[in-house]
Design a protein around this motif. Structure first.
Motif, mmCIF file in Angstrom:
data_model
loop_
_atom_site.group_PDB
_atom_site.id
_atom_site.type_symbol
_atom_site.label_atom_id
_atom_site.label_comp_id
_atom_site.label_asym_id
_atom_site.label_seq_id
_atom_site.Cartn_x
_atom_site.Cartn_y
_atom_site.Cartn_z
ATOM 1 N N VAL A 44 0.821 -1.203 0.000
ATOM 2 C CA VAL A 44 0.000 0.000 0.000
ATOM 3 C C VAL A 44 0.857 1.255 0.000
ATOM 4 O O VAL A 44 0.504 2.264 -0.623
ATOM 5 N N VAL A 45 2.002 1.213 0.665
ATOM 6 C CA VAL A 45 2.839 2.410 0.823
ATOM 7 C C VAL A 45 4.021 2.389 -0.153
ATOM 8 O O VAL A 45 4.052 3.145 -1.125
ATOM 9 N N ASN A 46 4.983 1.501 0.073
ATOM 10 C CA ASN A 46 6.234 1.532 -0.695
ATOM 11 C C ASN A 46 6.043 1.239 -2.174
ATOM 12 O O ASN A 46 6.592 1.940 -3.026
ATOM 13 N N TYR A 47 5.286 0.180 -2.481
ATOM 14 C CA TYR A 47 5.150 -0.214 -3.880
ATOM 15 C C TYR A 47 4.419 0.848 -4.689
ATOM 16 O O TYR A 47 4.795 1.139 -5.826
ATOM 17 N N VAL A 48 3.375 1.425 -4.116
ATOM 18 C CA VAL A 48 2.647 2.476 -4.825
ATOM 19 C C VAL A 48 3.532 3.708 -4.988
ATOM 20 O O VAL A 48 3.555 4.337 -6.055
ATOM 21 N N ASN A 49 4.291 4.062 -3.943
ATOM 22 C CA ASN A 49 5.200 5.212 -4.044
ATOM 23 C C ASN A 49 6.255 5.014 -5.126
ATOM 24 O O ASN A 49 6.708 5.978 -5.747
ATOM 25 N N SER A 50 6.638 3.771 -5.368
ATOM 26 C CA SER A 50 7.671 3.486 -6.375
ATOM 27 C C SER A 50 7.210 3.816 -7.788
ATOM 28 O O SER A 50 8.035 3.897 -8.705
ATOM 29 N N LEU A 51 5.909 4.005 -7.969
ATOM 30 C CA LEU A 51 5.373 4.351 -9.293
ATOM 31 C C LEU A 51 5.339 5.859 -9.518
ATOM 32 O O LEU A 51 4.969 6.315 -10.603
ATOM 33 N N SER A 52 5.735 6.635 -8.504
ATOM 34 C CA SER A 52 5.581 8.091 -8.561
ATOM 35 C C SER A 52 6.298 8.712 -9.749
ATOM 36 O O SER A 52 5.711 9.479 -10.510
ATOM 37 N N ASP A 53 7.572 8.373 -9.931
ATOM 38 C CA ASP A 53 8.370 9.033 -10.976
ATOM 39 C C ASP A 53 7.850 8.708 -12.372
ATOM 40 O O ASP A 53 7.752 9.586 -13.229
ATOM 41 N N ILE A 54 7.493 7.450 -12.588
ATOM 42 C CA ILE A 54 7.053 7.054 -13.929
ATOM 43 C C ILE A 54 5.725 7.713 -14.287
ATOM 44 O O ILE A 54 5.462 8.031 -15.447
ATOM 45 N N LEU A 55 4.876 7.976 -13.272
ATOM 46 C CA LEU A 55 3.591 8.613 -13.538
ATOM 47 C C LEU A 55 3.709 10.127 -13.611
ATOM 48 O O LEU A 55 3.006 10.775 -14.393
ATOM 49 N N SER A 56 4.591 10.718 -12.785
ATOM 50 C CA SER A 56 4.718 12.174 -12.745
ATOM 51 C C SER A 56 5.482 12.719 -13.942
ATOM 52 O O SER A 56 5.145 13.767 -14.482
ATOM 53 N N ASN A 57 6.544 12.024 -14.356
ATOM 54 C CA ASN A 57 7.397 12.548 -15.420
ATOM 55 C C ASN A 57 7.653 11.573 -16.557
ATOM 56 O O ASN A 57 7.843 11.988 -17.697
ATOM 57 N N GLY A 58 7.659 10.293 -16.218
ATOM 58 C CA GLY A 58 8.099 9.307 -17.204
ATOM 59 C C GLY A 58 7.311 9.295 -18.491
ATOM 60 O O GLY A 58 7.887 9.333 -19.591
ATOM 61 N N LEU A 59 5.979 9.273 -18.405
ATOM 62 C CA LEU A 59 5.156 9.153 -19.610
ATOM 63 C C LEU A 59 5.258 10.389 -20.492
ATOM 64 O O LEU A 59 5.374 10.286 -21.718
ATOM 65 N N VAL A 60 5.194 11.573 -19.857
ATOM 66 C CA VAL A 60 5.320 12.811 -20.634
ATOM 67 C C VAL A 60 6.701 12.906 -21.265
ATOM 68 O O VAL A 60 6.841 13.257 -22.445
ATOM 69 N N ASN A 61 7.725 12.587 -20.486
ATOM 70 C CA ASN A 61 9.086 12.624 -21.022
ATOM 71 C C ASN A 61 9.257 11.653 -22.178
ATOM 72 O O ASN A 61 9.958 11.948 -23.158
ATOM 73 N N LEU A 62 8.624 10.483 -22.072
ATOM 74 C CA LEU A 62 8.747 9.485 -23.129
ATOM 75 C C LEU A 62 8.230 10.035 -24.458
ATOM 76 O O LEU A 62 8.915 9.954 -25.486
ATOM 77 N N VAL A 63 7.011 10.596 -24.433
ATOM 78 C CA VAL A 63 6.417 11.112 -25.665
ATOM 79 C C VAL A 63 7.231 12.281 -26.218
ATOM 80 O O VAL A 63 7.545 12.335 -27.411
ATOM 81 N N THR A 64 7.571 13.238 -25.343
ATOM 82 C CA THR A 64 8.306 14.420 -25.815
ATOM 83 C C THR A 64 9.703 14.056 -26.293
ATOM 84 O O THR A 64 10.203 14.646 -27.259
ATOM 85 N N ASP A 65 10.332 13.081 -25.647
ATOM 86 C CA ASP A 65 11.679 12.682 -26.077
ATOM 87 C C ASP A 65 11.643 11.947 -27.415
ATOM 88 O O ASP A 65 12.573 12.076 -28.226
ATOM 89 N N ILE A 66 10.593 11.182 -27.637
ATOM 90 C CA ILE A 66 10.467 10.529 -28.944
ATOM 91 C C ILE A 66 10.300 11.569 -30.035
ATOM 92 O O ILE A 66 10.932 11.487 -31.109
ATOM 93 N N VAL A 67 9.458 12.595 -29.765
ATOM 94 C CA VAL A 67 9.285 13.689 -30.732
ATOM 95 C C VAL A 67 10.596 14.426 -30.929
ATOM 96 O O VAL A 67 11.003 14.724 -32.066
ATOM 97 N N SER A 68 11.299 14.726 -29.822
ATOM 98 C CA SER A 68 12.581 15.431 -29.909
ATOM 99 C C SER A 68 13.604 14.629 -30.700
ATOM 100 O O SER A 68 14.413 15.193 -31.452
ATOM 101 N N LEU A 69 13.556 13.328 -30.509
ATOM 102 C CA LEU A 69 14.483 12.445 -31.223
ATOM 103 C C LEU A 69 14.324 12.603 -32.735
ATOM 104 O O LEU A 69 15.323 12.759 -33.471
#
Length: 597
Positions: A136-161
């Protein structure tokens, strides 16, 4: 030494597949418009970033050789404007995506917690609570970075590429082909590392779960630890658990960090090849194949080509890590509650309290019969006492009545309604339950009593406390009813905790009241006072009382002696004493012990 549950790695019952990602995207879907707008802004930001090297090329190849100061000033202004666009877009992205990411985590954690509340007692009996807490605590917190920045960065970096690749092709197609040599090498390395990294983080999640479980168990049992001077032994176990976690963490990050230097080395080697090809093959100069401005701009774009690849690889790393935690989270959410509302379940109307057990049989999964055809009827307002040896099935009877478990055969009726066909909420809200293991929540005493009826007034809380004789000790506390108590009520005596728990059950004003060893930790003096309040409060309510202290149940309407899963005897106190059966011998043996004392 025998192994405990906390140091046994959990086996993953369902391997990761695309369904896990699809389920994760259901949590992202409500924010897709916000994320789409953020992606557009980040594409704009990246285009502004990629404009810089091209401005440098123009300055070095055209404006500086021609001495065009006004042209250089215009380029500088354009460059400053691009920096302003980048800053504004980044500010919006940071604020927006962190808010979106945390909102998704809150929803995911809420759904997981809601599901945990639906799972049966057997789920919690079969695993350490620390291993549930870590999900409930640690595992859910471990998803924070991928949800906060990862997905947006992925799309924008592919476009930038692709934008960077477009600029490179415009500047010099031959140098671009040299640059692309490193891409297949990188793909091969990523494929080789994929499975090893995923397995390493699966093992890490298990070791983290084990450590969390042992810490939770040790804190909960600290009094026993100190009573038996087990500190040194527990420290050895904790050191072993920590070492296992450290070893698995080092192994996981070792594999994870292989990717980043690999990309760095491939990109550096590629840059060297571009320099070498540009200088020695194409030649550098105004009249040669490559100008100085072209070469500098191309190298700048080369790094902007590889930086998105590095970011995408980091996202891949984060995704692999998140997969290990998503598997555990969704595995828990996929555990089906054993006790659920029937598809055609209806609300149980306000009941009078008539209870019927008709040929009730109950067995656990190992087919061992706990109850063997229980039959009895209880009229509204009756007080039913259940007595008998430990393990005979007394607690099972009241657990079935509360529908903590479902019967294996037969039926249980309340006012003629089969409890398996009514909603759980409508059933349990009309029942007050005080189990043998009393639980006091962190908060004030007032809040703990009000837990059974959230809209109760302070006066109603105090009245319930007075009825069970809890009022006298409460007002003697420093802050009275506003006294803060710790989790599990560690600042209170066992008897005080039971009295508060009893007041909580009575405040709910249930039609059916269940008391499981309600007076086991109350001294004789307090018990006598408690009986006075109980006689008034039990009047008009159907009640089921389990008590080993027989003096507390002498006035019950009916006493049922449960033995080996059947009701061996039933009647009031006087009737059973006349029969001189099980109850008679139990009562006399207990009375003899008390007399001897």
């Amino acid at each position: 030494m025998a192994r405990n549950k906390f140091d046994v790695d959990e086996e993953l019952e369902s391997e990761f597949n695309l369904k896990h990602l699809k389920r994760l995207f259901t949590y992202i879907r409500p924010y897709r418009k916000t994320m789409f707008f953020t992606v557009l802004l980040m594409v704009l930001s990246n285009m502004a970033t990629l404009l810089g090297p091209y401005l440098v090329k123009i300055a070095m190849d055209d404006k500086i050789p021609a001495g065009d100061v006004k042209g250089l000033i215009k380029l500088a202004v354009i460059f400053l404007l691009s920096l302003l666009v980048i800053a504004l877009c980044m500010k919006y992205r940071i604020r927006t995506m962190n808010r979106v990411g945390q909102s998704i985590l809150v929803t995911l954690r809420r759904d997981l917690f809601t599901h945990l509340q639906k799972l049966p007692f057997t789920f919690y009996d079969s695993r350490p609570h620390g291993k549930i807490l870590v999900r409930v605590v640690n595992y859910v917190n471990s998803l924070s970075d991928i949800l906060s920045n990862g997905l947006v960065n992925l799309v924008t970096d592919i476009v930038s590429l692709f934008i960077a690749l477009g600029f490179m092709l415009i500047i010099n197609p031959k140098l671009t082909m040299v640059c692309m040599i490193g891409v297949p090498i990188l793909l091969i390395i990523v494929i080789l590392l994929k499975n090893a990294q995923r397995k390493a983080f699966q093992l890490l999640s298990s070791k983290q779960s084990n450590m969390n479980a042992y810490i939770h168990e040790s804190i909960a049992g600290i009094r026993i630890t100190q009573s038996f001077a087990r500190e040194e032994e527990n420290l050895k176990i904790f050191r072993d658990v920590c070492n296992q976690y450290r070893t698995s963490w080092l192994n996981a990050v070792k594999i994870q960090f292989l990717l980043w230097p690999t990309v760095e080395n491939v990109s550096t080697i590629t840059a060297s090849m571009v320099y070498g090809y540009g200088i020695f093959v194409l030649g550098v100069g105004v009249n040669q194949g490559v100008t100085v401005g072209v070469l500098i701009a191309f190298i700048a774009y080369l790094w902007r080509f590889w930086n998105p690849i590095i970011t995408i690889c980091n996202f891949y790393n984060a995704l692999i890590n998140a997969v290990a935690y998503l598997e555990r989270i969704f595995e828990t959410m996929d555990i089906e509650p054993e006790i659920v509302d029937a598809k055609d379940a209806y609300e149980l109307p306000i009941v009078k309290g008539k209870v019927d057990f008709n040929d009730v049989l109950f067995r656990y999964e190992d087919d061992k019969e706990i109850l063997k055809g229980i039959n009895f009827s209880v009229n509204p307002g009756d007080s039913i006492a259940l007595v008998g040896p430990t393990g005979a099935g007394k607690t099972t009877i009241i657990s079935l009545l509360s529908r903590f478990y479902d019967v294996s055969a037969g039926e249980i009726l309340i006012d003629g309604h089969d409890i398996s066909k009514v909603t759980l909420n409508s059933l349990r809200t009309q029942m007050g339950v005080m189990l043998q293991d009393t639980f006091i929540f962190a908060g004030t005493i007032m809040d703990n009593i009000r837990y059974g009826k959230l809209d109760a007034t302070d006066e109603e809380v105090i009245e319930a406390a007075k009825a069970v004789r809890a009022h006298d000790f409460i007002i003697e506390l420093k802050d009275g009813y506003n006294t803060e108590v710790n989790e599990r009520g560690s600042r209170l005596s066992a008897g005080q905790r039971q009295l508060i728990s009893f007041a909580r059950a009575l405040l709910a004003d249930p039609r059916i009241l269940i008391l499981d060893e309600a007076t086991s930790s109350i001294d004789t003096k307090t018990e006598l006072a408690l009986q006075e309040g109980l006689q008034r409060l039990l009047k008009g309510r159907t009640s089921f009382i389990i008590a080993h202290r027989l003096s507390t149940i002498k006035n019950s309407t009916k006493i049922m002696y449960v033995n080996d899963g059947v009701i061996a005897e039933a009647g009031n106190h006087d009737e059973l004493m006349e029969q001189q059966g099980y109850y008679y011998h139990l009562y006399n043996s207990q009375f003899a012990v008390l007399k001897a004392v």
